[in-house]
Design a protein around this motif. Structure first.
Motif, mmCIF file in Angstrom:
data_model
loop_
_atom_site.group_PDB
_atom_site.id
_atom_site.type_symbol
_atom_site.label_atom_id
_atom_site.label_comp_id
_atom_site.label_asym_id
_atom_site.label_seq_id
_atom_site.Cartn_x
_atom_site.Cartn_y
_atom_site.Cartn_z
ATOM 1 N N TRP A 51 0.834 -1.216 0.000
ATOM 2 C CA TRP A 51 0.000 0.000 0.000
ATOM 3 C C TRP A 51 0.863 1.258 0.000
ATOM 4 O O TRP A 51 0.364 2.373 0.059
ATOM 5 C CB TRP A 51 -0.956 -0.006 1.193
ATOM 6 C CG TRP A 51 -0.327 0.120 2.552
ATOM 7 C CD1 TRP A 51 0.227 -0.879 3.285
ATOM 8 C CD2 TRP A 51 -0.213 1.311 3.349
ATOM 9 N NE1 TRP A 51 0.690 -0.390 4.489
ATOM 10 C CE2 TRP A 51 0.429 0.944 4.559
ATOM 11 C CE3 TRP A 51 -0.596 2.646 3.182
ATOM 12 C CZ2 TRP A 51 0.709 1.857 5.583
ATOM 13 C CZ3 TRP A 51 -0.325 3.554 4.188
ATOM 14 C CH2 TRP A 51 0.328 3.165 5.373
ATOM 15 N N PHE A 97 -3.360 6.420 -1.543
ATOM 16 C CA PHE A 97 -1.991 6.328 -1.032
ATOM 17 C C PHE A 97 -1.030 5.967 -2.167
ATOM 18 O O PHE A 97 0.082 6.460 -2.236
ATOM 19 C CB PHE A 97 -1.897 5.248 0.053
ATOM 20 C CG PHE A 97 -2.560 5.621 1.356
ATOM 21 C CD1 PHE A 97 -2.304 6.837 1.963
ATOM 22 C CD2 PHE A 97 -3.415 4.730 2.002
ATOM 23 C CE1 PHE A 97 -2.884 7.169 3.186
ATOM 24 C CE2 PHE A 97 -3.999 5.053 3.220
ATOM 25 C CZ PHE A 97 -3.736 6.275 3.809
ATOM 26 N N ASP A 155 -8.486 5.212 8.022
ATOM 27 C CA ASP A 155 -7.419 5.568 7.083
ATOM 28 C C ASP A 155 -7.973 5.912 5.690
ATOM 29 O O ASP A 155 -7.362 6.673 4.936
ATOM 30 C CB ASP A 155 -6.414 4.408 6.932
ATOM 31 C CG ASP A 155 -6.117 3.650 8.214
ATOM 32 O OD1 ASP A 155 -6.988 3.610 9.106
ATOM 33 O OD2 ASP A 155 -5.032 3.076 8.317
ATOM 34 N N GLN A 217 -5.304 -1.843 14.714
ATOM 35 C CA GLN A 217 -3.904 -1.630 15.078
ATOM 36 C C GLN A 217 -3.719 -0.927 16.425
ATOM 37 O O GLN A 217 -2.600 -0.666 16.830
ATOM 38 C CB GLN A 217 -3.195 -0.836 13.980
ATOM 39 C CG GLN A 217 -2.633 -1.717 12.876
ATOM 40 C CD GLN A 217 -2.605 -1.001 11.531
ATOM 41 O OE1 GLN A 217 -3.632 -0.875 10.873
ATOM 42 N NE2 GLN A 217 -1.449 -0.525 11.119
ATOM 43 N N TRP A 225 -5.914 4.941 18.396
ATOM 44 C CA TRP A 225 -4.632 4.631 17.731
ATOM 45 C C TRP A 225 -4.116 5.943 17.119
ATOM 46 O O TRP A 225 -4.829 6.589 16.343
ATOM 47 C CB TRP A 225 -4.904 3.569 16.662
ATOM 48 C CG TRP A 225 -3.753 3.189 15.799
ATOM 49 C CD1 TRP A 225 -2.507 2.818 16.201
ATOM 50 C CD2 TRP A 225 -3.753 3.122 14.366
ATOM 51 N NE1 TRP A 225 -1.727 2.509 15.111
ATOM 52 C CE2 TRP A 225 -2.467 2.694 13.979
ATOM 53 C CE3 TRP A 225 -4.707 3.363 13.377
ATOM 54 C CZ2 TRP A 225 -2.117 2.513 12.635
ATOM 55 C CZ3 TRP A 225 -4.360 3.179 12.043
ATOM 56 C CH2 TRP A 225 -3.084 2.761 11.691
ATOM 57 N N ARG A 227 -1.905 6.849 14.882
ATOM 58 C CA ARG A 227 -1.776 7.086 13.429
ATOM 59 C C ARG A 227 -3.147 7.199 12.770
ATOM 60 O O ARG A 227 -3.336 8.001 11.851
ATOM 61 C CB ARG A 227 -0.923 6.014 12.754
ATOM 62 C CG ARG A 227 -0.534 6.426 11.330
ATOM 63 C CD ARG A 227 0.663 5.706 10.753
ATOM 64 N NE ARG A 227 0.440 4.312 10.468
ATOM 65 C CZ ARG A 227 1.001 3.307 11.132
ATOM 66 N NH1 ARG A 227 1.829 3.550 12.135
ATOM 67 N NH2 ARG A 227 0.754 2.057 10.801
ATOM 68 N N TRP A 231 -4.380 10.235 10.431
ATOM 69 C CA TRP A 231 -5.008 10.124 9.092
ATOM 70 C C TRP A 231 -6.301 10.933 9.051
ATOM 71 O O TRP A 231 -6.605 11.575 8.047
ATOM 72 C CB TRP A 231 -5.325 8.670 8.750
ATOM 73 C CG TRP A 231 -4.209 7.708 8.481
ATOM 74 C CD1 TRP A 231 -4.106 6.445 8.988
ATOM 75 C CD2 TRP A 231 -3.067 7.863 7.607
ATOM 76 N NE1 TRP A 231 -2.978 5.817 8.496
ATOM 77 C CE2 TRP A 231 -2.323 6.663 7.651
ATOM 78 C CE3 TRP A 231 -2.613 8.910 6.803
ATOM 79 C CZ2 TRP A 231 -1.143 6.484 6.918
ATOM 80 C CZ3 TRP A 231 -1.423 8.724 6.075
ATOM 81 C CH2 TRP A 231 -0.716 7.537 6.138
ATOM 82 N N TYR A 352 6.055 5.688 4.812
ATOM 83 C CA TYR A 352 5.012 6.729 4.907
ATOM 84 C C TYR A 352 5.397 7.783 5.933
ATOM 85 O O TYR A 352 5.077 8.963 5.768
ATOM 86 C CB TYR A 352 3.616 6.152 5.183
ATOM 87 C CG TYR A 352 3.549 4.913 6.030
ATOM 88 C CD1 TYR A 352 3.939 3.678 5.526
ATOM 89 C CD2 TYR A 352 3.069 4.957 7.331
ATOM 90 C CE1 TYR A 352 3.870 2.522 6.308
ATOM 91 C CE2 TYR A 352 2.991 3.804 8.120
ATOM 92 C CZ TYR A 352 3.410 2.594 7.599
ATOM 93 O OH TYR A 352 3.347 1.462 8.367
HETATM 94 N N1 GLY Z 1 -3.114 2.445 6.531
HETATM 95 C C1 GLY Z 1 -2.296 1.550 7.233
HETATM 96 C C2 GLY Z 1 -1.508 2.143 8.333
HETATM 97 O O1 GLY Z 1 -1.493 3.321 8.584
HETATM 98 O O2 GLY Z 1 -0.844 1.338 8.978
#
Ligand code: GLY
Length: 376
Positions: A51, A97, A155, A217, A225, A227, A231, A352
């Motif tokens: 990704w 992405f 995300d 996650q 979370w 991250r 997002w 990223y």
């Molecule tokens: N979109 C996957 C991540 O941020 O891990």
């Protein structure tokens, strides 16, 4: 954290940007395929691009523009074309992405029908995943696990600008409508009243109704979370810029305010904002994404607080995650966390993280380049 003088801060940002350019150019020459995450001191790479393939390519495009070097731009173009087999991929939500920093940015810099057409195909692939009865876009495929059949993740908001861009390019208004409906669903289903977010929302595949809210996650279903939160603040700010809306702008401010309140005076976000995660690893990528998103939000609202917070996070990342002493080491930003619950990619560089860090540095030092960064 002690604040640097404006001149010292500007020079640190400039040095970090220069280091980022050098590293990504070296990688563009030496790596066999798209870098993803570091392991044992070097990048894990993938010809498929997973990704994340678009992020590395987006950095090479930026390097070419910053160096004003047509040879580098040609190299960026050729890396971009290696993503072409992915444009018809209808099995993932990750099309923004993959194709925004690569194809849209490339087309903004050096108009090219091949790049434009790949990005349009990618947007149509993403739109094909839309589920009208629930007004959401599932992130992954049941082939990866039956539990993913009707699962939406926050995300996805970052992939929606590609739909709006493609709608403008092609006149296909339904692409724009899908983006607006999806962002509205994310706001109503993932946001909590305090501005934090549920990472995932699972749906009943027959009715589209919410079946469960929780995390993939994060630390636990009711945690936030970091991250995912980054997002959302960035994705909402971008969607509000593309299609002005009080609802989306309020969501951008609420998610940003929650992120900043949780940060306090920390320079690098923890991997999850739950108090129990405080002694665990940090996630520099969450910081980089938030910094770039806060700069966008600051630009949209004129609220200096967001730009100042972004600069403070960037300074924290430079102080804690950039190794100026070892420029030969792969990865610009250390201390990212891919997925702590599964102990995957902990305390590594993530492409990223590097990409959004470089983007934030560009916004701070070369704001004139803002318009080429992505979909507008
Ligand atoms: N979109 C996957 C991540 O941020 O891990």
């Amino acid at each position: 954290m002690m604040a640097n003088s404006p001149a010292a801060s500007a020079s640190l940002i400039e040095n970090a940007l220069e280091l980022g350019i050098n590293k990504c150019l070296r990688d563009a020459h030496r790596l066999p395929a798209f870098p993803h995450v570091t392991k044992d001191g070097d990048w894990l790479t993938s010809e498929h691009g997973r990704w994340t393939g678009g992020f590395f390519v987006g950095m090479v495009w930026l390097a070419g523009v910053l160096r004003e070097d047509s040879e580098i731009l040609r190299m960026a173009h050729s890396w971009t074309m290696r993503l072409a087999p992915r444009a018809p991929d209808r099995t993932t939500h990750d099309m923004g992405f993959l194709f925004e920093p690569s194809c849209v940015r490339g087309h903004n810099i050096m108009p090219d029908e091949r790049l434009r057409s790949l990005a349009i195909t990618a947007a149509r692939s993403l739109a094909s995943r839309y589920v009208p009865q629930g007004r959401y876009i599932p992130a992954w495929e049941p082939a990866e696990g039956a539990q993913y059949r009707a699962l939406a993740i926050v995300d996805t908001v970052m992939n929606l600008p590609l739909l709006c861009w493609a709608a403008k390019e092609t006149g296909e208004g339904r692409l724009h409508d899908i983006a607006l409906q999806t962002v509205s669903t994310i706001i109503s289903q993932h946001l909590r009243p305090d501005g934090s977010t549920f990472h995932v929302v699972d749906h009943d595949p027959r009715t589209g109704e919410i079946a469960r809210r929780g995390t993939h996650q994060g630390a636990h279903d009711n945690s936030c979370w970091s991250r995912g939160q980054a997002w959302t603040l960035y994705g909402f700010a971008r969607m509000a810029a593309i299609h002005p809306s009080d609802e989306v702008m309020a969501a951008a401010r609420n998610t940003a305010d929650y992120f900043l309140q949780q940060m306090g005076d920390r320079g690098i976000p923890p991997w999850d904002f739950d108090p129990a995660a405080a002694g665990g690893p940090v996630d520099s990528a969450a910081g980089a994404i938030a910094a770039s998103g806060l700069l966008e939000l600051g630009r949209q609202t004129g609220d200096r607080r967001y730009a100042e917070s972004a600069e403070r996070i960037v300074q924290g990342l430079i102080a804690g995650c950039v190794d100026f002493e070892h420029p030969e080491k792969p990865g610009l930003l250390m201390h990212g966390t891919v997925d702590y619950p599964r102990r995957s990619g902990v305390d590594e560089s993530l492409i990223y993280g590097d990409h959004y860090f470089m983007e934030a540095l560009v916004k701070l030092r070369r704001p004139g380049l803002w318009e080429i960064l992505g979909c507008v």
